[in-house]
Design a protein around this motif. Structure first.
Motif, PDB file in Angstrom:
ATOM      1  N   ASP A  55     -29.749 -24.058 -22.695  1.00 57.35           N
ATOM      2  CA  ASP A  55     -30.229 -22.680 -22.732  1.00 57.35           C
ATOM      3  C   ASP A  55     -31.699 -22.589 -22.328  1.00 57.35           C
ATOM      4  O   ASP A  55     -32.140 -21.581 -21.767  1.00 57.35           O
ATOM      5  N   TYR A  56     -32.427 -23.638 -22.612  1.00 57.54           N
ATOM      6  CA  TYR A  56     -33.861 -23.664 -22.307  1.00 57.54           C
ATOM      7  C   TYR A  56     -34.115 -23.867 -20.819  1.00 57.54           C
ATOM      8  O   TYR A  56     -34.963 -23.205 -20.219  1.00 57.54           O
ATOM      9  N   VAL A  57     -33.364 -24.797 -20.193  1.00 56.04           N
ATOM     10  CA  VAL A  57     -33.685 -25.156 -18.814  1.00 56.04           C
ATOM     11  C   VAL A  57     -33.008 -24.270 -17.778  1.00 56.04           C
ATOM     12  O   VAL A  57     -33.520 -24.127 -16.657  1.00 56.04           O
ATOM     13  N   MET A  58     -31.892 -23.619 -18.114  1.00 50.89           N
ATOM     14  CA  MET A  58     -31.163 -22.895 -17.074  1.00 50.89           C
ATOM     15  C   MET A  58     -31.953 -21.740 -16.463  1.00 50.89           C
ATOM     16  O   MET A  58     -31.991 -21.617 -15.223  1.00 50.89           O
ATOM     17  N   PRO A  59     -32.622 -20.889 -17.245  1.00 50.77           N
ATOM     18  CA  PRO A  59     -33.420 -19.830 -16.600  1.00 50.77           C
ATOM     19  C   PRO A  59     -34.546 -20.410 -15.743  1.00 50.77           C
ATOM     20  O   PRO A  59     -34.862 -19.882 -14.670  1.00 50.77           O
ATOM     21  N   HIS A  60     -35.129 -21.488 -16.215  1.00 46.40           N
ATOM     22  CA  HIS A  60     -36.177 -22.191 -15.489  1.00 46.40           C
ATOM     23  C   HIS A  60     -35.643 -22.700 -14.154  1.00 46.40           C
ATOM     24  O   HIS A  60     -36.255 -22.506 -13.092  1.00 46.40           O
ATOM     25  N   ASP A  61     -34.461 -23.330 -14.181  1.00 44.83           N
ATOM     26  CA  ASP A  61     -33.871 -23.868 -12.963  1.00 44.83           C
ATOM     27  C   ASP A  61     -33.484 -22.760 -11.992  1.00 44.83           C
ATOM     28  O   ASP A  61     -33.631 -22.911 -10.770  1.00 44.83           O
ATOM     29  N   ARG A  62     -32.997 -21.651 -12.505  1.00 45.70           N
ATOM     30  CA  ARG A  62     -32.613 -20.545 -11.617  1.00 45.70           C
ATOM     31  C   ARG A  62     -33.851 -19.957 -10.935  1.00 45.70           C
ATOM     32  O   ARG A  62     -33.792 -19.533  -9.769  1.00 45.70           O
ATOM     33  N   ARG A  63     -34.974 -19.959 -11.629  1.00 42.39           N
ATOM     34  CA  ARG A  63     -36.226 -19.491 -11.014  1.00 42.39           C
ATOM     35  C   ARG A  63     -36.667 -20.440  -9.904  1.00 42.39           C
ATOM     36  O   ARG A  63     -37.123 -20.013  -8.841  1.00 42.39           O
ATOM     37  N   ILE A  64     -36.524 -21.746 -10.146  1.00 41.25           N
ATOM     38  CA  ILE A  64     -36.868 -22.732  -9.117  1.00 41.25           C
ATOM     39  C   ILE A  64     -35.983 -22.540  -7.889  1.00 41.25           C
ATOM     40  O   ILE A  64     -36.465 -22.581  -6.749  1.00 41.25           O
ATOM     41  N   ALA A  65     -34.690 -22.328  -8.106  1.00 45.12           N
ATOM     42  CA  ALA A  65     -33.768 -22.108  -6.993  1.00 45.12           C
ATOM     43  C   ALA A  65     -34.176 -20.871  -6.197  1.00 45.12           C
ATOM     44  O   ALA A  65     -34.154 -20.872  -4.958  1.00 45.12           O
ATOM     45  N   GLU A  66     -34.578 -19.819  -6.900  1.00 42.59           N
ATOM     46  CA  GLU A  66     -34.969 -18.579  -6.228  1.00 42.59           C
ATOM     47  C   GLU A  66     -36.220 -18.785  -5.377  1.00 42.59           C
ATOM     48  O   GLU A  66     -36.296 -18.316  -4.239  1.00 42.59           O
ATOM     49  N   TYR A  67     -37.192 -19.489  -5.914  1.00 46.56           N
ATOM     50  CA  TYR A  67     -38.464 -19.662  -5.212  1.00 46.56           C
ATOM     51  C   TYR A  67     -38.367 -20.688  -4.087  1.00 46.56           C
ATOM     52  O   TYR A  67     -39.044 -20.556  -3.062  1.00 46.56           O
ATOM     53  N   SER A  68     -37.560 -21.723  -4.274  1.00 50.31           N
ATOM     54  CA  SER A  68     -37.571 -22.843  -3.333  1.00 50.31           C
ATOM     55  C   SER A  68     -36.379 -22.867  -2.382  1.00 50.31           C
ATOM     56  O   SER A  68     -36.438 -23.521  -1.344  1.00 50.31           O
TER      57      SER A  68
END
Length: 231
Positions: A55-68
């Motif tokens: 739950d902690y890393v998934m929003p973080h990872d989705r943001r990385i996917a969006e930016y990169s």
């Protein structure tokens, strides 16, 4: 090394490092890249996979996917991040990268393979058997890799982490990834934020910057912290 060098302070389990993967690979065509593993999730910071971690890393990872624009696979989100027998530990994959570097300068290539294995295919890159398999997949001799890997773990890894953290502090980096251009004895932090998803443009800019006498010291862009990703 006398010529311009790009120092890459990274962690194999850092999401923003995965986001920066195409930039670093493109940079390698412009100038030498030296790898410095920072040991983000080692020792007391190793983490077993849990529902809370997912739950902690998934929003973080989705943001990385969006930016990169980097892909994150369902095997990662719904496989590895639900595997409560898995442990996130940066030490074994960093040792594998060091071993690959000693076996013909293949460290950056193996790092990219490990990052895709983790974030796309949901592989457990802290497991020695997985590391051995992935090293063989890029053409390294399995027995030679095993020998180098064991040597690194026994004698070099902790010193490597210490030196990487010292370099990070010296150049004023705040986390992972930190990219630093060394040119004529001067260190300049590179803000990767504007270049995420644009590796060709980044390589072109990097090549042009080498013609300038000095780069400006800048913020290093989005990054994971020293002990984990939180942005």
């Amino acid at each position: 090394m006398s010529g311009p060098t790009l120092h890459y302070i990274y962690d194999p389990l850092c999401g923003w490092c995965y986001g920066a993967k195409p930039l670093v690979q493109a940079a390698q065509a412009v100038l030498p890249v030296l790898l410095h593993g920072g040991g983000m999730m080692t020792g007391a910071n190793r983490q077993p996979v849990s529902a809370q971690l997912r739950d902690y890393v998934m929003p973080h990872d989705r943001r990385i996917a969006e930016y990169s624009g980097q892909p994150f696979g369902q095997a990662y989100f719904d496989g590895l991040l639900r595997d409560h027998s898995a442990v996130f530990d940066s030490a074994p994959p960093t040792a594998a990268v060091l071993a690959a570097q000693r076996l013909g300068g293949r460290g950056l290539e193996l790092l990219g393979c490990l990052q895709s294995a983790h974030y796309v295919h949901g592989r457990r890159i802290a497991d020695a058997a997985v590391l051995r398999e992935l090293a063989a997949a890029i053409g390294l001799d399995a027995e030679a890799f095993d020998a180098e890997f064991k040597q690194v773990v026994a004698n070099e890894l902790q010193v490597h982490f210490k030196h990487s953290r010292s370099l990070l502090a010296e150049v004023g980096g705040q986390g992972f990834p930190t990219l630093v251009l060394e040119h004529d004895g001067q260190f300049s932090l590179i803000d990767i934020g504007p270049w995420l998803g644009q590796p060709e443009a980044f390589a072109q800019w990097l090549g042009q910057s080498l013609k300038q006498p000095e780069g400006d010291r800048a913020a290093a862009g989005p990054a994971c912290g020293l002990d984990g990703c939180s942005h």
